[in-house]
Design a protein around this motif. Sequence first.
Motif, mmCIF file in Angstrom:
data_model
loop_
_atom_site.group_PDB
_atom_site.id
_atom_site.type_symbol
_atom_site.label_atom_id
_atom_site.label_comp_id
_atom_site.label_asym_id
_atom_site.label_seq_id
_atom_site.Cartn_x
_atom_site.Cartn_y
_atom_site.Cartn_z
ATOM 1 N N ARG A 191 0.825 -1.209 0.000
ATOM 2 C CA ARG A 191 0.000 0.000 0.000
ATOM 3 C C ARG A 191 0.859 1.258 0.000
ATOM 4 O O ARG A 191 0.507 2.261 -0.636
ATOM 5 N N GLU A 192 1.974 1.214 0.695
ATOM 6 C CA GLU A 192 2.872 2.370 0.741
ATOM 7 C C GLU A 192 3.407 2.694 -0.660
ATOM 8 O O GLU A 192 3.462 3.857 -1.067
ATOM 9 N N LYS A 193 3.758 1.663 -1.408
ATOM 10 C CA LYS A 193 4.266 1.870 -2.763
ATOM 11 C C LYS A 193 3.176 2.420 -3.682
ATOM 12 O O LYS A 193 3.424 3.321 -4.488
ATOM 13 N N VAL A 194 1.974 1.868 -3.560
ATOM 14 C CA VAL A 194 0.866 2.336 -4.405
ATOM 15 C C VAL A 194 0.536 3.793 -4.076
ATOM 16 O O VAL A 194 0.311 4.611 -4.980
ATOM 17 N N ALA A 195 0.521 4.130 -2.796
ATOM 18 C CA ALA A 195 0.217 5.500 -2.387
ATOM 19 C C ALA A 195 1.284 6.476 -2.877
ATOM 20 O O ALA A 195 0.967 7.590 -3.317
ATOM 21 N N ALA A 196 2.559 6.066 -2.827
ATOM 22 C CA ALA A 196 3.649 6.922 -3.303
ATOM 23 C C ALA A 196 3.514 7.182 -4.801
ATOM 24 O O ALA A 196 3.740 8.303 -5.275
ATOM 25 N N ALA A 197 3.129 6.152 -5.545
ATOM 26 C CA ALA A 197 2.942 6.324 -6.986
ATOM 27 C C ALA A 197 1.784 7.278 -7.270
ATOM 28 O O ALA A 197 1.882 8.151 -8.145
ATOM 29 N N ALA A 198 0.681 7.136 -6.534
ATOM 30 C CA ALA A 198 -0.475 8.010 -6.734
ATOM 31 C C ALA A 198 -0.158 9.450 -6.377
ATOM 32 O O ALA A 198 -0.654 10.391 -7.021
ATOM 33 N N GLN A 199 0.662 9.629 -5.365
ATOM 34 C CA GLN A 199 1.051 10.986 -4.970
ATOM 35 C C GLN A 199 1.924 11.631 -6.047
ATOM 36 O O GLN A 199 1.808 12.832 -6.320
ATOM 37 N N ARG A 200 2.771 10.842 -6.682
ATOM 38 C CA ARG A 200 3.646 11.357 -7.747
ATOM 39 C C ARG A 200 2.829 11.717 -8.982
ATOM 40 O O ARG A 200 3.016 12.767 -9.591
ATOM 41 N N SER A 201 1.909 10.831 -9.363
ATOM 42 C CA SER A 201 1.041 11.086 -10.519
ATOM 43 C C SER A 201 -0.132 10.131 -10.485
ATOM 44 O O SER A 201 0.050 8.916 -10.348
ATOM 45 N N PHE A 202 -1.329 10.683 -10.624
ATOM 46 C CA PHE A 202 -2.543 9.859 -10.662
ATOM 47 C C PHE A 202 -3.236 10.119 -11.982
ATOM 48 O O PHE A 202 -3.792 11.195 -12.205
ATOM 49 N N HIS A 203 -3.210 9.142 -12.887
ATOM 50 C CA HIS A 203 -3.716 9.383 -14.241
ATOM 51 C C HIS A 203 -4.315 8.105 -14.825
ATOM 52 O O HIS A 203 -3.750 7.485 -15.733
ATOM 53 N N PRO A 204 -5.474 7.673 -14.328
ATOM 54 C CA PRO A 204 -6.060 6.405 -14.778
ATOM 55 C C PRO A 204 -6.461 6.391 -16.246
ATOM 56 O O PRO A 204 -6.496 5.324 -16.866
ATOM 57 N N GLN A 205 -6.757 7.553 -16.826
ATOM 58 C CA GLN A 205 -7.141 7.561 -18.239
ATOM 59 C C GLN A 205 -6.007 7.050 -19.124
ATOM 60 O O GLN A 205 -6.245 6.392 -20.151
ATOM 61 N N GLY A 206 -4.790 7.343 -18.733
ATOM 62 C CA GLY A 206 -3.642 6.868 -19.503
ATOM 63 C C GLY A 206 -3.540 5.358 -19.493
ATOM 64 O O GLY A 206 -3.142 4.739 -20.490
ATOM 65 N N VAL A 207 -3.905 4.748 -18.370
ATOM 66 C CA VAL A 207 -3.877 3.288 -18.276
ATOM 67 C C VAL A 207 -4.849 2.674 -19.285
ATOM 68 O O VAL A 207 -4.531 1.692 -19.955
#
Length: 297
Positions: free
Chosen positions: A199-215
């Motif tokens: 969860r810590e890794k996922v949260a760090a990634a979301a804090q850096r950039s959150f862009h689900p449309q790109g996925v």
Amino acid sequence: MKIKANNIDIEIEDTHPGDTTGRPVVLLIMGLGMQLIAWPPAMVQSIADAGFRVLRFDNRDIGLSQHFDHLGSPSLLWEGLKFRLGWRIRPPYSVQDMAADTVGVLDALQISKAHVVGVSMGGMVAQRVAVLAPGRVLSLSSIMSSSGARGLPEASPAVTRVLLGRPAGKGVQAAVDHTARLLKAIGSPGFPTPDAELREKVAAAAQRSFHPQGVLRQMVAIAADSSRAAALAQVTAPTLVLHGKADPLVPMACGQDTARRIPGARFESIEGMGHDLPPGVVDRLLAFLIPHFKAHS
């Protein structure tokens, strides 16, 4: 650091910026929706300590690289139906475009050749790089990836349910929860990652950039890349294909098929490895990767 590659903005990390010693370059390409920070620091450092310059970057539409929201958000249901029926899919951009971005990174940094390594979708991009620009590839390493051939085994039903499911609510926190569930579902059973660390890794990634449309756009690009399997016969780079025996997202047969289609490719499987990069898996990957790089530098 941002650079202009293939006429778009690409965020990169370089262990030896501006190196003039002729140190061989290892170029790492991450998978679907994952940012350059998903490469374990210990893995990057170990490759650098072995005498290589290591480059990582955010693929287009993800992380701090250029986003493509002006191209719209595709319908996975409709695109998935077309894939099942064998109809032509017209993606907002292609895996070939992402391969051109990768070559553009080398161009921007004035690097003539590199060892090209990709995981999952990144392996697909790496395969395309080897077809697109064979003279730029010292070696190819395709990890937990696929040839994209029709008829190969698909993700397990349990993983598919999570992958196609929706977050329990709206907002970043719900998305973090959903992503953590998915990563847990596809993780390595022989090398489990503690829930809190995941969860810590996922949260760090979301804090850096959150862009689900790109996925979503990247997923459609993968589905549309129907000719890659046949093109793999053109690969001339020395090729190493690595795959986990316990991969529930991209079954091992997909890696075996990739190796079978590339002339002279070497295939190695790893017991207990799923579809992630925990420390135990990294150690086993490096035991194959570093000798592969040194043999072809």
